[in-house]
Design an enzyme around this catalytic site. Structure first.
Site, PDB file in Angstrom:
ATOM      1  N   THR B   1       0.840  -1.198   0.000  1.00  0.00           N
ATOM      2  CA  THR B   1       0.000   0.000   0.000  1.00  0.00           C
ATOM      3  C   THR B   1       0.877   1.250   0.000  1.00  0.00           C
ATOM      4  O   THR B   1       1.863   1.320   0.736  1.00  0.00           O
ATOM      5  CB  THR B   1      -0.911   0.015   1.237  1.00  0.00           C
ATOM      6  N   THR B  52      -1.721   2.043   6.380  1.00  0.00           N
ATOM      7  CA  THR B  52      -1.301   0.796   5.757  1.00  0.00           C
ATOM      8  C   THR B  52      -1.164  -0.274   6.837  1.00  0.00           C
ATOM      9  O   THR B  52      -0.704   0.014   7.930  1.00  0.00           O
ATOM     10  CB  THR B  52       0.037   0.946   5.001  1.00  0.00           C
ATOM     11  N   GLY B  53      -1.587  -1.479   6.529  1.00  0.00           N
ATOM     12  CA  GLY B  53      -1.442  -2.527   7.532  1.00  0.00           C
ATOM     13  C   GLY B  53      -2.580  -3.528   7.485  1.00  0.00           C
ATOM     14  O   GLY B  53      -3.139  -3.798   6.416  1.00  0.00           O
TER      15      GLY B  53
END
Lengths: 169, 133
Positions: B1, B52-53
């Site tokens: 991402t 992100t993640g």
């Protein structure tokens, strides 16, 4: 205020130091610097924050080191399905797309959704159709596909699926 | 991402996020990135954030909007607010990070995973990028 700030993140799909080859590390850093340069140029020229974030993200979408645009990971079915969003803090106008497959720069499609104003989130084949109607650059799905990403998919499928997939997000 | 947040010379903020999602995703799975408020959010009254993640956890935490709420109503700075939300995400079992910037130029990142590629550029300064550092 006459100063500006730009902050970026760019995920490669690898979560552990040591897994990432040195050339990939260097390529990732160069990609980040190029994205900062593109966004910074927009801001230096008096452009809006919205212009800057779109410019920076487009650079990373075009760079195969990152999990977005060209270089995106594969779905279970072997497709590259892309998601993106953009939001303007001034008006809280927003646009987003999910599971698109033929737009070269998904962030610009999200911006078109925002500027069109009728909807916030479009998905799948309809979003691809909207993209064509708006005249955005289209590419063949193979444009997004990289051999290393295919290898990652094959590795995960061989291992049984979802848990190990968390390495490559 | 990948993602970007910015504040321009007029003090307006914006956020953008783009992703291929998760390798081997099935059943039409969508993560937080395209969900306004979860993975992406911008409000001149607070800050702009891109995430992100672990997408499912970021969705449940409504992460990007939660950071804005902590800035707007909790009177935290954007980076402190981001740290608070990342800590909450960690407690929920999630990993990842955010970038954020406020209208006054205050900004940076917070993350609980070692591998978040990141960079910052301020007008008149040299760019800084980091991976694992």
């Amino acid at each position: 205020m006459s100063e500006w700030t730009l902050v970026i993140h760019g995920g490669s799909g690898s979560m552990r130091r040591g897994v990432l080859p040195e050339a990939e590390d260097e390529g990732g850093r160069a990609g980040l610097e190029a994205a900062l340069k593109a966004g910074g140029a927009a801001l230096d020229a008096g452009g809006s924050a919205l212009d800057a974030v779109e410019a920076a993200v487009r650079v990373m979408e075009d760079d195969p080191h990152f999990n977005a645009g060209r270089g995106a990971v594969f779905s279970w079915d072997g497709a590259n399905e892309l998601d993106a969003a953009i939001m303007d803090g001034t008006s809280r106008a927003a646009g987003a797309i999910s599971s698109v497959t033929t737009t070269r720069n998904p962030v610009s499609l999200a911006r078109k959704v925002m500027e069109d104003g009728r909807h916030v989130l479009l998905s799948g084949a309809g979003a691809d159709e909207f993209s064509r109607d708006k005249g955005l650059e289209q590419v063949e799905p193979d444009y997004f596909a990289l051999a290393e990403r295919r290898r990652q998919l094959d590795e995960i499928k061989a291992g049984g699926g979802f848990d190990s997939a968390m390495k490559y997000g | 991402t990948v993602g970007a947040v910015a504040v321009d010379a007029q003090g307006h903020v914006a956020a953008a996020t783009s992703t291929g999602g998760l390798t081997a995703k099935r059943w039409g799975r969508i993560g937080d990135s395209p969900l306004i408020g979860a993975g992406t959010y911008a409000d001149d009254r607070a800050c702009a954030t891109s995430c992100t993640g672990s997408g499912e956890i970021f969705i449940r935490a409504v992460a990007a909007h939660e950071i804005a709420a902590l800035v707007r109503f909790g009177k935290l700075g954007p980076v402190d607010a981001a740290g608070s939300v990342i800590a909450e995400i960690g407690a929920m079992g999630g990993k990842g990070g955010v970038i954020t910037v406020g209208p006054d130029g205050t900004g940076g990142w917070a993350f609980n995973t070692p591998g978040m590629y990141r960079g910052i550029l301020r007008s008149g300064e040299a760019p800084r990028v980091a991976i694992y550092d």
